[in-house]
Design an enzyme around this catalytic site. Structure first.
Site, short mmCIF file in Angstrom:
data_model
loop_
_atom_site.label_atom_id
_atom_site.label_comp_id
_atom_site.label_asym_id
_atom_site.label_seq_id
_atom_site.Cartn_x
_atom_site.Cartn_y
_atom_site.Cartn_z
N ARG I 91 0.81 -1.20 0.00
CA ARG I 91 0.00 0.00 0.00
C ARG I 91 0.86 1.27 0.00
NH1 ARG I 91 -2.55 -3.70 -0.98
NH2 ARG I 91 -4.75 -4.16 -0.58
N GLU I 94 2.01 1.70 -3.51
CA GLU I 94 0.90 2.22 -4.32
C GLU I 94 0.70 3.71 -4.06
OE1 GLU I 94 -2.71 -0.23 -4.91
OE2 GLU I 94 -3.78 1.52 -4.16
N SER I 117 16.18 13.82 2.48
CA SER I 117 17.18 12.79 2.74
C SER I 117 16.53 11.54 3.31
CB SER I 117 18.22 13.30 3.74
OG SER I 117 19.16 12.27 4.02
#
Lengths: 149, 149, 149, 149, 149, 149, 149, 149, 149, 149
Positions: I91, I94, I117
């Site tokens: 997830r 995604e 960073s």
């Protein structure tokens, strides 16, 4: 039943014994009575050997019957992508990247539509002395096969 | 500003004109005054040509200055994975799959730790007559480079 | 509990015993009473065998019940990308690359929109004598399935 | 200079004209005087046609000289991974996944170490009536080539 | 310390014991008191079981505490690309290839912008008798989730 | 000759006209007289339509004969890897990742060795009301095919 | 015959002994009498060592002859894709992504058509003090090779 | 609205004008007043330029405001896998393959756990004369960043 | 010499002991005296621990010195593609697919050309109560680094 | 019929107009009346806008109805592998590589077996002042979903 030793394990045995006995691939090829590249490839697992060939090598290197049995097995000749990234091998791939289309054009110009066989085929590796640094000369020699119905 | 013609477009022009005028790659190489494989590779976009070389080819094939300009550009020599699946080119890749490790062993045995250069390097394609069917002979000839610090 | 032998290990046992006893795949198929390609594929782990079939093969080859048990297990028939690069198998992939779209057109022309089943399906491998060199003939024979709602 | 039409564009022209004129691939093959699968593959861009063959097809379909010129060009026969996922073509790939190793074993048992040529090679597609549903029969027929140094 | 048995090894134990004892997945699900697909997936390593569920299965199959411990571990549910090429599983992937965009259009038409949950989700596998051959019916049933900020 | 419009371009025309006219996929399916998922898939380019079906849709949406012609062409049903990463479609792939092996086990337990056909096959998408949030129910329904020689 | 220890196993021995004895790579390089990066790479399996070099290292670290033997073997220098994702190594790959084309342009401007050799080549890693934070300075230094026929 | 020219198109304009006007990258860098590698990378699309920098270059090369606008856009610095196979760039990748783990060990030995920044970072390309052939020296110089919570 | 235990094996020991002793990650973090995500990552092999930290954990969990030694080793932080397909981790991937370009635009708008960073960086995982269902809140917090020559 | 503008083309229009008019993403979000990350993502093509939202943006930026129409279309949210290699985006991927398994462990410890939703989900990007350099703070906030049958 103890399975037949894999050809990878047999190759590891050959390589170990070759280094420890100080034999060259050339000596192994002479013992086998076959071309140098063919013999090297066969001992690394890429061609099946005849029983007498396998026995000769194992005798010379002090290896057992299990190795000789494995050397006679019909191989899978599968691609090893990692090996192709080794710099010594990669330069050949790079040459195909740069010159592949030109080689294709010239085969078709000279022979018509078809290919160089990789089965009815030999390879030779040799040294050519050169004052600017000796050269590696690798020759691919395969029967022309035309698309034929 | 009209961008410089891509080397792919220039190659397409050369190939079109070569077919329509019936010229062979050998004739183009003679006009250019360079080796056959080198000339073919250069016209397909894999080497930059000198101005006089590009002009000679374009003159012979009736192509314009835009093509000649493109032929002189420094190329990217990037891999074309699709082209490597063409059967005529694939057989060379297959040969490396089968014989690459053996070639590596023999280069190291003969020369020590290093590689065949693919830069200080020539390729030759020729026909070798054979009663069982003529053969394609492709020779890779590169300077040996040893790992050297 | 000792897990069931993998089908890969069982295949390794069958191959080892077949070579050491000098049996052909044809003899194994006759013993099993099934088609040649089916039997070979099943013994290499691609079809489950019935108990009697597995017992017959293990009896002929002197293999144990653990092998017979494994031969009856329902297989995963997963793709082995490396195996597909073996030259003997690769030529079939290459044929699909060259002729796949033509085969698709002709199936649709003859049968309409649908496919050749790979499940209700048989394969045959045979030799056809030819004065220019004998030929390998491989026949794929599958039920036509049309897209049907 | 107008570049030669690509073989993909020529194939698109042939497919368009074939559908609009209602011609079958079989009719095109008869006009060309060549086998059905060969003709279909050639018109889709996988074999170069001779001038007379290309002219015959273009005459039948009402296509121009630019198409005829393109049909004669030497092709690249590169792999199209997306096309291989079309279900009609995929079933052949799946069959190789399931039966490839068995086919390899049986070729080696019958012929020794070597391959079925995909160059000296023909393909046939036919219908076999069957009361349980007619069947697609695809035959691969290639010369056996043994590894030979 | 002996590490917890992997879920793959536990699944191998379950599969072995299930075959040797002749139990069906349905019987295991009843023993566990959970849906059939859920139980099968959990025993193959895709869901963690509660202690009582794991104990019930191991009791039925005669497996040890080490298996029961492993069945309770939180799993990684990672993709196994090879498994997806098995023909029985591949047909579902092919269906997504063919119908995925249509399913997406219809979910959006019916529900708006969002997805079918694969977490608040059940699967059912059943047989539907049909005179032309019984059918496999697989139902995916997931809560609709809309994109919501 | 103007080539036949691609099925992708035809789908783009259908989608554009559908949005601008405010038609639902359901209305298009009713006009075509075919199931909802089948019609949607066909209009997106995954099934060939019969002439009357294509004409009906183009009439309803005010599209031309070029679109109707394209809708009748036999499609390639190739995989689009990018589309499979869309979250609405991806959840189905994830479900196969998690439940694929369990579905395979249960098909084999219920039916024996074989597959659910993806050709003799239908798909249905529906809404199931639920107080905790309505649910997307997608049913895959395919004929069982057993491995049969 | 006990096969030669793999270079990976030998590297694991060296790393283990280096940590347990508290030796730095710098100390190992001094013992070997070779440059720091070369020695580190060689001990990690990327260069063959001479017998005296291997013996010196094994003496210092208390390792056996089996390690010393392995350190002398000619290596495969294959790519390890996973290693390239380690952040410390990845930053170099990212730098090539961002600056590779610029470096190529500048090599060609300064030297003409050719490459920096990666064989006749050294690497240096050093620290450069900087008030805003010390800097890692890595220098690649290779002989220019021009494309030369 | 005419979209902003892509950075790829702007780079093509710069490269075309640079060749036709005979300017070197060094001259462009001086005009811009920035380091050589930075300027080259920026003009190839890998860094955004300030308005004055872009104007200076376009003035020198006779390019329009559309190019100057594009040079100021924030770039995507995405990987181009094909470019990485160009031999001039590939040698750097190969060097990372061979020396990457050694560089990692030495950075950690000297600096502790962390990385060389590729953002607070400069690159320099220079020529070092050498009687055995001049050398390409490429220096990567980045701030050390330690893992810090 | 017994090689140092791999960090993967050490993590397996920690996970086993954590489950069998019923300790939470939170308790381990408190024992170590370090942030929760850092400690969990370190114990799973992604950060080297100081000797006292490793000893504290091993003491709490009853693990040996071999585990403590392994926890102090400098790790490779390589990508594990399979792990990224686990739904809980996927997830996040995604979310990057959907929101990555927007995040990039907003970082550049707020900070200029540069990055967050991932080294000077912390992660926090927490629960936020919500009447519609509690929420997972994951915060990425890294120093801004600007491209700086 | 002119097809609906693609969402990629609409995004290109928005980006062009935003730069030329000097508007910030923040100003666009305020005009739309939606969260900043949501608005940016939507304008880049990752969420469908309502008609009034699209009209407001196009009005502010002086864009036409074709753009407004495209902004309302339901998107495909497909992965763009190249974009993920941009350093600004890549750092998030790297963070998942390093911390993904730790985040998974902690979600399961806190919430049980399940996931953070990426659909019922928001993202926030902000600046946190810090004397050692300001920090980018990105918060992922999604509803917990438990595996639930």
């Amino acid at each position: 039943m103890e399975p037949i030793m894999t050809k990878a394990a047999a190759a590891e045995q050959v390589v170990t014994a070759r280094i420890r006995t100080g034999r060259t691939w050339q000596e192994l090829a002479e013992k086998v009575g076959a071309p140098l590249v063919w013999t090297t490839a066969a001992l690394l697992g890429r061609h099946p050997m005849r029983a007498a060939q396998a026995a000769a090598v194992c005798d010379l290197l002090g290896l057992g019957d299990d190795v000789a049995e494995a050397l006679q097995v019909q191989p899978y000749r599968t691609r090893d992508e990692a090996a192709l990234t080794d710099p010594t091998i990669y330069r050949f791939t790079e040459a195909l990247t740069v010159y592949g289309p030109a080689i294709k054009e010239l085969i078709h110009e000279e022979f018509g539509d078809g290919i160089m066989s990789a089965i009815n085929f030999t390879v030779d590796v040799s040294r050519r002395p050169d004052p600017d640094g000796d050269r590696v000369v690798v020759t691919f020699d395969g029967k022309f096969l035309d698309y034929r119905w």
